[in-house]
Design a protein around this motif. Structure first.
Motif, PDB file in Angstrom:
ATOM      1  N   SER A   1       0.822  -1.216   0.000  1.00 38.72           N
ATOM      2  CA  SER A   1       0.000   0.000   0.000  1.00 38.72           C
ATOM      3  C   SER A   1       0.854   1.264   0.000  1.00 38.72           C
ATOM      4  O   SER A   1       0.399   2.317  -0.437  1.00 38.72           O
ATOM      5  CB  SER A   1      -0.949   0.006   1.203  1.00 38.72           C
ATOM      6  N   ARG A   2       2.092   1.155   0.465  1.00 37.47           N
ATOM      7  CA  ARG A   2       3.011   2.304   0.504  1.00 37.47           C
ATOM      8  C   ARG A   2       4.002   2.294  -0.663  1.00 37.47           C
ATOM      9  O   ARG A   2       4.929   3.071  -0.704  1.00 37.47           O
ATOM     10  CB  ARG A   2       3.770   2.345   1.826  1.00 37.47           C
ATOM     11  N   ARG A   3       3.782   1.354  -1.582  1.00 43.19           N
ATOM     12  CA  ARG A   3       4.605   1.205  -2.795  1.00 43.19           C
ATOM     13  C   ARG A   3       6.079   0.937  -2.498  1.00 43.19           C
ATOM     14  O   ARG A   3       6.954   1.300  -3.277  1.00 43.19           O
ATOM     15  CB  ARG A   3       4.443   2.421  -3.700  1.00 43.19           C
ATOM     16  N   LEU A   4       6.328   0.284  -1.386  1.00 43.11           N
ATOM     17  CA  LEU A   4       7.686  -0.140  -1.050  1.00 43.11           C
ATOM     18  C   LEU A   4       7.959  -1.545  -1.568  1.00 43.11           C
ATOM     19  O   LEU A   4       9.106  -1.942  -1.725  1.00 43.11           O
ATOM     20  CB  LEU A   4       7.908  -0.074   0.461  1.00 43.11           C
ATOM     21  N   VAL A   5       6.893  -2.279  -1.817  1.00 41.83           N
ATOM     22  CA  VAL A   5       6.977  -3.652  -2.316  1.00 41.83           C
ATOM     23  C   VAL A   5       5.964  -3.809  -3.446  1.00 41.83           C
ATOM     24  O   VAL A   5       4.870  -3.246  -3.396  1.00 41.83           O
ATOM     25  CB  VAL A   5       6.694  -4.666  -1.180  1.00 41.83           C
ATOM     26  N   GLU A   6       6.358  -4.599  -4.445  1.00 39.41           N
ATOM     27  CA  GLU A   6       5.479  -4.908  -5.571  1.00 39.41           C
ATOM     28  C   GLU A   6       4.956  -6.324  -5.428  1.00 39.41           C
ATOM     29  O   GLU A   6       5.721  -7.233  -5.096  1.00 39.41           O
ATOM     30  CB  GLU A   6       6.252  -4.802  -6.885  1.00 39.41           C
ATOM     31  N   ARG A   7       3.671  -6.510  -5.675  1.00 40.44           N
ATOM     32  CA  ARG A   7       3.065  -7.845  -5.672  1.00 40.44           C
ATOM     33  C   ARG A   7       3.102  -8.349  -7.107  1.00 40.44           C
ATOM     34  O   ARG A   7       2.655  -7.669  -8.026  1.00 40.44           O
ATOM     35  CB  ARG A   7       1.637  -7.787  -5.179  1.00 40.44           C
ATOM     36  N   ILE A   8       3.636  -9.548  -7.289  1.00 42.12           N
ATOM     37  CA  ILE A   8       3.758 -10.129  -8.624  1.00 42.12           C
ATOM     38  C   ILE A   8       2.887 -11.374  -8.679  1.00 42.12           C
ATOM     39  O   ILE A   8       3.048 -12.295  -7.867  1.00 42.12           O
ATOM     40  CB  ILE A   8       5.222 -10.488  -8.922  1.00 42.12           C
ATOM     41  N   ILE A   9       1.965 -11.381  -9.619  1.00 45.40           N
ATOM     42  CA  ILE A   9       1.080 -12.533  -9.780  1.00 45.40           C
ATOM     43  C   ILE A   9       1.528 -13.273 -11.031  1.00 45.40           C
ATOM     44  O   ILE A   9       1.566 -12.709 -12.126  1.00 45.40           O
ATOM     45  CB  ILE A   9      -0.387 -12.090  -9.894  1.00 45.40           C
ATOM     46  N   GLY A  10       1.923 -14.526 -10.846  1.00 42.63           N
ATOM     47  CA  GLY A  10       2.419 -15.329 -11.955  1.00 42.63           C
ATOM     48  C   GLY A  10       1.822 -16.716 -11.947  1.00 42.63           C
ATOM     49  O   GLY A  10       0.965 -17.044 -11.111  1.00 42.63           O
ATOM     50  N   ALA A  11       2.308 -17.529 -12.844  1.00 37.45           N
ATOM     51  CA  ALA A  11       1.808 -18.898 -12.978  1.00 37.45           C
ATOM     52  C   ALA A  11       2.024 -19.720 -11.706  1.00 37.45           C
ATOM     53  O   ALA A  11       1.261 -20.632 -11.413  1.00 37.45           O
ATOM     54  CB  ALA A  11       2.486 -19.582 -14.166  1.00 37.45           C
ATOM     55  N   GLU A  12       3.055 -19.387 -10.929  1.00 36.52           N
ATOM     56  CA  GLU A  12       3.363 -20.151  -9.718  1.00 36.52           C
ATOM     57  C   GLU A  12       2.743 -19.549  -8.473  1.00 36.52           C
ATOM     58  O   GLU A  12       3.002 -20.019  -7.373  1.00 36.52           O
ATOM     59  CB  GLU A  12       4.875 -20.279  -9.576  1.00 36.52           C
ATOM     60  N   GLY A  13       1.964 -18.479  -8.633  1.00 38.34           N
ATOM     61  CA  GLY A  13       1.306 -17.864  -7.495  1.00 38.34           C
ATOM     62  C   GLY A  13       1.727 -16.419  -7.291  1.00 38.34           C
ATOM     63  O   GLY A  13       2.192 -15.761  -8.221  1.00 38.34           O
ATOM     64  N   ILE A  14       1.594 -15.956  -6.063  1.00 38.21           N
ATOM     65  CA  ILE A  14       1.893 -14.566  -5.722  1.00 38.21           C
ATOM     66  C   ILE A  14       3.263 -14.501  -5.066  1.00 38.21           C
ATOM     67  O   ILE A  14       3.580 -15.280  -4.167  1.00 38.21           O
ATOM     68  CB  ILE A  14       0.827 -14.001  -4.771  1.00 38.21           C
ATOM     69  N   SER A  15       4.058 -13.559  -5.525  1.00 31.31           N
ATOM     70  CA  SER A  15       5.355 -13.304  -4.895  1.00 31.31           C
ATOM     71  C   SER A  15       5.513 -11.801  -4.733  1.00 31.31           C
ATOM     72  O   SER A  15       4.710 -11.014  -5.237  1.00 31.31           O
ATOM     73  CB  SER A  15       6.493 -13.922  -5.713  1.00 31.31           C
ATOM     74  N   TYR A  16       6.561 -11.420  -4.020  1.00 29.32           N
ATOM     75  CA  TYR A  16       6.777 -10.023  -3.672  1.00 29.32           C
ATOM     76  C   TYR A  16       8.223  -9.647  -3.960  1.00 29.32           C
ATOM     77  O   TYR A  16       9.138 -10.441  -3.749  1.00 29.32           O
ATOM     78  CB  TYR A  16       6.464  -9.798  -2.191  1.00 29.32           C
ATOM     79  N   ARG A  17       8.394  -8.397  -4.429  1.00 29.22           N
ATOM     80  CA  ARG A  17       9.735  -7.888  -4.737  1.00 29.22           C
ATOM     81  C   ARG A  17       9.824  -6.451  -4.225  1.00 29.22           C
ATOM     82  O   ARG A  17       8.857  -5.692  -4.295  1.00 29.22           O
ATOM     83  CB  ARG A  17       9.967  -7.919  -6.242  1.00 29.22           C
ATOM     84  N   ALA A  18      10.991  -6.079  -3.748  1.00 26.19           N
ATOM     85  CA  ALA A  18      11.209  -4.706  -3.304  1.00 26.19           C
ATOM     86  C   ALA A  18      11.049  -3.758  -4.484  1.00 26.19           C
ATOM     87  O   ALA A  18      11.449  -4.080  -5.606  1.00 26.19           O
ATOM     88  CB  ALA A  18      12.609  -4.563  -2.711  1.00 26.19           C
ATOM     89  N   SER A  19      10.454  -2.611  -4.240  1.00 28.09           N
ATOM     90  CA  SER A  19      10.311  -1.601  -5.286  1.00 28.09           C
ATOM     91  C   SER A  19      11.559  -0.714  -5.293  1.00 28.09           C
ATOM     92  O   SER A  19      12.441  -0.835  -4.435  1.00 28.09           O
ATOM     93  CB  SER A  19       9.064  -0.753  -5.043  1.00 28.09           C
ATOM     94  N   ASP A  20      11.612   0.211  -6.223  1.00 23.94           N
ATOM     95  CA  ASP A  20      12.745   1.141  -6.303  1.00 23.94           C
ATOM     96  C   ASP A  20      12.824   2.054  -5.081  1.00 23.94           C
ATOM     97  O   ASP A  20      13.887   2.583  -4.777  1.00 23.94           O
ATOM     98  CB  ASP A  20      12.632   2.004  -7.567  1.00 23.94           C
ATOM     99  N   GLU A  21      11.713   2.230  -4.379  1.00 20.03           N
ATOM    100  CA  GLU A  21      11.697   3.097  -3.198  1.00 20.03           C
ATOM    101  C   GLU A  21      12.179   2.390  -1.930  1.00 20.03           C
ATOM    102  O   GLU A  21      12.425   3.035  -0.910  1.00 20.03           O
ATOM    103  CB  GLU A  21      10.278   3.644  -2.955  1.00 20.03           C
ATOM    104  N   ALA A  22      12.318   1.084  -1.972  1.00 17.19           N
ATOM    105  CA  ALA A  22      12.669   0.327  -0.763  1.00 17.19           C
ATOM    106  C   ALA A  22      14.047   0.709  -0.219  1.00 17.19           C
ATOM    107  O   ALA A  22      14.192   0.963   0.979  1.00 17.19           O
ATOM    108  CB  ALA A  22      12.616  -1.169  -1.043  1.00 17.19           C
ATOM    109  N   GLY A  23      15.055   0.737  -1.076  1.00 19.78           N
ATOM    110  CA  GLY A  23      16.411   1.067  -0.623  1.00 19.78           C
ATOM    111  C   GLY A  23      16.511   2.440   0.017  1.00 19.78           C
ATOM    112  O   GLY A  23      17.012   2.568   1.148  1.00 19.78           O
ATOM    113  N   PRO A  24      16.034   3.499  -0.668  1.00 24.84           N
ATOM    114  CA  PRO A  24      16.088   4.828  -0.047  1.00 24.84           C
ATOM    115  C   PRO A  24      15.311   4.904   1.271  1.00 24.84           C
ATOM    116  O   PRO A  24      15.735   5.574   2.212  1.00 24.84           O
ATOM    117  CB  PRO A  24      15.467   5.743  -1.107  1.00 24.84           C
TER     118      PRO A  24
END
Length: 161
Positions: free
Chosen positions: A80-103
């Motif tokens: 909700s704060r755009r620090l993490v991206e939700r990725i929906i793929g064939a194997e299910g839901i996964s999460y990845r850090a967004s460009d804002e996570a490091g800063p």
């Protein structure tokens, strides 16, 4: 009225999850993998790593069973704060850090925050190379040992008649 505390909250687990995902970037982790990594970051000494972030309390391996919901709520907060991206793929839901996570993480300057990032770096370096089956096998093998080591053995009192 319920007392609010940052401990064992979506905010606390979200901060740990963000540190893990930022360290693993650009890899994306599913919820189960994040659950394992959260345990490794908090109790790193259990896996022959650096000193644990939290005290080594008995039966702490039970955290693996109850932390899933809290981590999910932390992920929703991060998304909700755009620090993490939700990725929906064939194997299910996964999460990845967004460009804002490091800063964002760079703004956290407490000693605990630095220890957290150090433990996340260690966990990703050591366990990030394992695929999901290998990581599950590691926890399955050590979970039983950790249960034996930290379960309080209680013997019934002896009664004399």
């Amino acid at each position: 009225m319920r007392e609010l505390t940052p401990f064992n909250s979506a905010l606390e687990t979200g901060a740990r999850t963000l540190a893990i995902l930022a360290e693993a970037y650009p890899a994306a982790y599913d919820l189960q993998r994040l659950l394992y990594f959260d345990y490794l970051v908090v109790h790193s000494q259990d896996a022959d790593g650096p000193e644990s972030l939290h005290p080594n309390i008995p039966l702490r391996n039970g955290e693996l069973l109850v932390r899933r919901g809290i981590i999910e709520r932390g992920l929703l907060l991060l998304v909700s704060r755009r620090l993490v991206e939700r990725i929906i793929g064939a194997e299910g839901i996964s999460y990845r850090a967004s460009d804002e996570a490091g800063p964002f993480l760079d703004c956290l300057q407490t000693h605990y925050s630095q220890l957290l990032r150090d433990r996340a770096q260690w966990a990703v370096e050591v366990f990030g190379v394992l695929d999901d089956d290998e990581l599950k096998s590691y926890f399955d093998a050590h979970f039983e040992r950790w249960t034996r080591e930290f379960q309080a053995v209680r013997q019934p009192p002896e009664y004399f008649t």
